[in-house]
Enzyme design. Sequence first.
Site, short mmCIF file in Angstrom:
data_model
loop_
_atom_site.label_atom_id
_atom_site.label_comp_id
_atom_site.label_asym_id
_atom_site.label_seq_id
_atom_site.Cartn_x
_atom_site.Cartn_y
_atom_site.Cartn_z
N ARG A 102 -64.75 -9.87 -3.15
CA ARG A 102 -65.40 -8.84 -3.99
C ARG A 102 -66.54 -8.12 -3.27
O ARG A 102 -66.67 -6.89 -3.40
CB ARG A 102 -65.88 -9.46 -5.31
CG ARG A 102 -64.75 -9.55 -6.30
CD ARG A 102 -65.12 -10.23 -7.60
NE ARG A 102 -63.94 -10.27 -8.44
CZ ARG A 102 -63.74 -11.14 -9.43
NH1 ARG A 102 -64.66 -12.05 -9.71
NH2 ARG A 102 -62.64 -11.09 -10.14
N LEU B 155 -69.02 21.34 -4.98
CA LEU B 155 -67.92 22.16 -4.45
C LEU B 155 -67.52 23.27 -5.42
O LEU B 155 -67.06 24.33 -5.00
CB LEU B 155 -66.67 21.29 -4.21
CG LEU B 155 -66.67 20.28 -3.07
CD1 LEU B 155 -65.29 19.63 -2.99
CD2 LEU B 155 -67.00 20.92 -1.74
N PRO C 41 -46.59 -6.60 -14.50
CA PRO C 41 -46.64 -5.46 -15.45
C PRO C 41 -47.38 -5.84 -16.74
O PRO C 41 -48.05 -5.00 -17.33
CB PRO C 41 -45.16 -5.17 -15.70
CG PRO C 41 -44.46 -5.65 -14.45
CD PRO C 41 -45.25 -6.84 -13.97
N GLU D 234 -59.28 -6.17 -7.93
CA GLU D 234 -59.98 -7.47 -7.89
C GLU D 234 -60.98 -7.64 -9.03
O GLU D 234 -62.10 -8.13 -8.83
CB GLU D 234 -60.65 -7.66 -6.53
CG GLU D 234 -59.56 -7.74 -5.47
CD GLU D 234 -60.07 -8.23 -4.15
OE1 GLU D 234 -60.93 -9.10 -4.13
OE2 GLU D 234 -59.56 -7.74 -3.14
N GLY D 235 -60.55 -7.24 -10.22
CA GLY D 235 -61.39 -7.40 -11.40
C GLY D 235 -62.11 -6.10 -11.69
O GLY D 235 -62.93 -5.65 -10.88
N ALA E 294 -49.74 -8.46 -16.94
CA ALA E 294 -50.90 -9.32 -16.67
C ALA E 294 -51.73 -8.73 -15.54
O ALA E 294 -51.33 -8.78 -14.38
CB ALA E 294 -50.45 -10.73 -16.30
N GLY E 295 -52.88 -8.15 -15.92
CA GLY E 295 -53.80 -7.59 -14.93
C GLY E 295 -55.11 -8.34 -15.00
O GLY E 295 -55.28 -9.41 -14.41
N SER E 296 -56.05 -7.82 -15.81
CA SER E 296 -57.34 -8.50 -15.95
C SER E 296 -57.16 -9.92 -16.48
O SER E 296 -57.82 -10.86 -16.03
CB SER E 296 -58.22 -7.74 -16.93
OG SER E 296 -58.39 -6.42 -16.52
N GLN F 32 -65.58 -3.76 -16.07
CA GLN F 32 -65.85 -4.47 -17.34
C GLN F 32 -65.76 -5.98 -17.14
O GLN F 32 -66.58 -6.73 -17.66
CB GLN F 32 -64.83 -4.08 -18.42
CG GLN F 32 -65.10 -2.75 -19.07
CD GLN F 32 -64.22 -1.67 -18.43
OE1 GLN F 32 -63.85 -1.78 -17.26
NE2 GLN F 32 -63.90 -0.63 -19.16
C1 LIG Z 1 -54.86 0.54 -5.88
C2 LIG Z 1 -54.62 -0.82 -6.50
C3 LIG Z 1 -54.37 -1.90 -5.65
C4 LIG Z 1 -54.12 -3.18 -6.19
N1 LIG Z 1 -53.82 -4.21 -5.33
C5 LIG Z 1 -53.45 -5.41 -5.86
C6 LIG Z 1 -53.00 -6.46 -5.01
O1 LIG Z 1 -52.96 -6.32 -3.78
N2 LIG Z 1 -52.59 -7.61 -5.57
C7 LIG Z 1 -52.61 -7.80 -6.94
O2 LIG Z 1 -52.23 -8.88 -7.39
N3 LIG Z 1 -53.03 -6.82 -7.77
C8 LIG Z 1 -53.44 -5.62 -7.26
N4 LIG Z 1 -53.83 -4.60 -8.10
C9 LIG Z 1 -53.84 -4.82 -9.54
C10 LIG Z 1 -55.23 -4.94 -10.11
O3 LIG Z 1 -55.77 -6.20 -9.77
C11 LIG Z 1 -55.14 -4.73 -11.63
O4 LIG Z 1 -54.82 -3.36 -11.83
C12 LIG Z 1 -56.42 -5.09 -12.33
O5 LIG Z 1 -56.55 -6.49 -12.37
C13 LIG Z 1 -56.48 -4.55 -13.76
O6 LIG Z 1 -55.35 -4.88 -14.47
P1 LIG Z 1 -54.54 -3.81 -15.32
O7 LIG Z 1 -54.30 -2.64 -14.43
O8 LIG Z 1 -53.36 -4.48 -15.90
O9 LIG Z 1 -55.51 -3.33 -16.46
P2 LIG Z 1 -55.87 -4.11 -17.81
O10 LIG Z 1 -56.20 -5.51 -17.53
O11 LIG Z 1 -54.77 -3.85 -18.80
O12 LIG Z 1 -57.19 -3.37 -18.26
C14 LIG Z 1 -57.18 -2.06 -18.85
C15 LIG Z 1 -58.62 -1.74 -19.27
O13 LIG Z 1 -59.07 -2.71 -20.24
C16 LIG Z 1 -60.26 -3.33 -19.78
N5 LIG Z 1 -60.28 -4.73 -20.18
C17 LIG Z 1 -59.29 -5.65 -20.02
N6 LIG Z 1 -59.67 -6.85 -20.50
C18 LIG Z 1 -60.93 -6.70 -20.97
C19 LIG Z 1 -61.89 -7.57 -21.59
N7 LIG Z 1 -61.61 -8.86 -21.82
N8 LIG Z 1 -63.10 -7.06 -21.95
C20 LIG Z 1 -63.41 -5.76 -21.73
N9 LIG Z 1 -62.54 -4.89 -21.16
C21 LIG Z 1 -61.33 -5.35 -20.79
C22 LIG Z 1 -60.23 -3.21 -18.27
O14 LIG Z 1 -61.53 -3.26 -17.73
C23 LIG Z 1 -59.59 -1.84 -18.09
O15 LIG Z 1 -60.56 -0.83 -18.21
C24 LIG Z 1 -54.12 -3.35 -7.60
C25 LIG Z 1 -54.40 -2.25 -8.44
C26 LIG Z 1 -54.65 -1.01 -7.90
C27 LIG Z 1 -54.94 0.16 -8.84
#
Ligand SMILES: Cc1cc2nc3c(=O)[nH]c(=O)nc-3n(C[C@H](O)[C@H](O)[C@H](O)COP(=O)(O)OP(=O)(O)OC[C@H]3O[C@@H](n4cnc5c(N)ncnc54)[C@H](O)[C@@H]3O)c2cc1C
Length: 398
Positions: free
Chosen positions: A263, A353, A143, A378-379, A145-147, A382
Site C-alpha cells: 500500500r 488547461l 466479478p 489494493e483497497g 468480490a472486490g472490497s 473508503q
Molecule cells: C486498474 C486496476 C488494477 C487492479 N489490479 C488488481 C490485481 O492485480 N489483482 C486483484 O486481485 N485485483 C485487482 N484489481 C481489483 C481491485 O482490487 C478492486 O477493484 C477493488 O478491490 C474494489 O473492488 P470492486 O471494484 O469490486 O468495488 P466494490 O468493492 O464493489 O466497491 C464499490 C464502491 O463501494 C465502496 N465500498 C465497498 N465496500 C464498502 C464498505 N464496507 N464501506 C464503505 N464503502 C464501501 C468502495 O469503496 C467503492 O467505492 C484492480 C482494479 C483496477 C481498477
Amino acid sequence: MQLTIDDALRERLANLRELGRAKIRPLGLEADRLGRPVPPDDPFYGLLLKLGLGRTRWLGGAEPSGGERSKREARSAGPSLTGVLLSEELAYWDRGVAVSFPGPGLGEPPVLAMGTEAQKERFLAPFQAPDRPRWGSFAMTEPGAGSDVAAIRASARRDGDHWILNGDKSFAANASRADWIVVWATVDPTQGRAGHRAFVVERDTPGLGDFVIEKKMGLKGYESTSFTLRDCRVGADCLLGGEEHYARRAGFKGAMKSFNATRPMIGAMAVGIGRAALDAAVDFAREHERLGDPRVRDRLERTRRKLRSARLLCWRAAWLADRERPNVVEASMAKAIAPAAALEATILGMELLGAVGGRGDHLIEKLFRDVKAMDIVEGTGQIQRLIIARHLVHLPRD
Ligand SMILES: Cc1cc2nc3c(=O)[nH]c(=O)nc-3n(C[C@H](O)[C@H](O)[C@H](O)COP(=O)(O)OP(=O)(O)OC[C@H]3O[C@@H](n4cnc5c(N)ncnc54)[C@H](O)[C@@H]3O)c2cc1C
C-alpha cells in the site's frame, strides 16, 4: 525516522529518471493512444533485464540475518523504502508501463510472507537472474468480490496429492503473460476469511485459461486481465505455506501482510502521477502567463504541499515495514491520502488547461484518467478509512 539514502540508491533513481524520460513516458503515451498494453515481446523488456531490473527481492540463501539487516537498514533505505522511492519515480514517467515491468510483481509479497523455503526457491529463484522477461501475478478480485474479499467464490477442493480449483478472477495485473499467478480460493465460503487458501498456479496448467484483457479508462500500459479456473488441478506443493500455515489461521493475515507492504508503494505511485500532473500544470500556466494570478499560484502551492505530506506518509509506512514494525494504520493512511492528493493535482491541471484538456490529447488529461485507479486498487479509499477508524477510534468491524 531515518531517511538517509546512499549513493547507490541515488544513482539508481537518477538512472530511472533518464530511462523514464527516454523510454517509459513515450511507451505510456503510445499505449494510451493505441488503447493496448505494451506487448510482452517488446524489446524494452529485454533492455530492462540488461539494466538488472525485473528481478526478485528474494535473496535466497544469501538472506541477511535479522541483526545484519537492521544494522544495514539503520544506515540506509531498506527494501520497502527503496521500493517506495523507485515506485514514485517510475510512476512519474508512466504508472501503467511501470506495472508492466517484468518481475514477480504483486505475486511476490505473498510468496515471501507465506511461502515455504522450497516454494520461494521454486517460484522466485527464476527471477534472481532471469534469462528472459518473466512476470508473476496476483488474483484475489472476482466479478462478485472486490472490497469484500471474504466474498470470493473461487473454490479449492483437495483431491489426494492435488487441489482442484474452480472460479472466475478479474483485473489481475499481467496475468496472461505471467509464469505463475497467486490465486486466492476458498475451501468453504461459509467460513469467510478463515476458508481462504492461496495457490501458485503455473502458466499452462490445464484448466487455467480464457484470458481477457479488460478495458480500462487509464493506465493502459499494462494489462489487467480476467481469467477462469475450470477443474484446474495443481499439486499440494502449490498451496502457499502448506496446510500448517492455515491450521494457524494465518491465511487471510498473509494477504493483509502483503498489502501492508504494497500500500505505501501504491501511495507513492499516486504521488508520482500527481507530481507529473503538477509539473505539467506549472509549465502550462507559465506558457500561458497565468503564474502571475495569485489564485492560480495559491492552488499550485496547496496541491504541492498536499503531495509532499502524502509522500511523507508513504515513507513513514515503508520505514516501519523495513523494521518489521506494525504499520497497518500508516499504510492505510498513505493509501487513503496520496491518491486523493494526486487526483486533486490532475483536476487542477485539467482546470488550467480549459478547452485544451477537453481535446483528449494532453498529458494532464491522460494522467487524470490514470490516477483514478490509484484510489481503487489494493483497497479503495473508503476501505482504508474504515481500517484507520477501526484502529484509531475502535470502529466496530461490522
Ligand atoms: C486498474 C486496476 C488494477 C487492479 N489490479 C488488481 C490485481 O492485480 N489483482 C486483484 O486481485 N485485483 C485487482 N484489481 C481489483 C481491485 O482490487 C478492486 O477493484 C477493488 O478491490 C474494489 O473492488 P470492486 O471494484 O469490486 O468495488 P466494490 O468493492 O464493489 O466497491 C464499490 C464502491 O463501494 C465502496 N465500498 C465497498 N465496500 C464498502 C464498505 N464496507 N464501506 C464503505 N464503502 C464501501 C468502495 O469503496 C467503492 O467505492 C484492480 C482494479 C483496477 C481498477
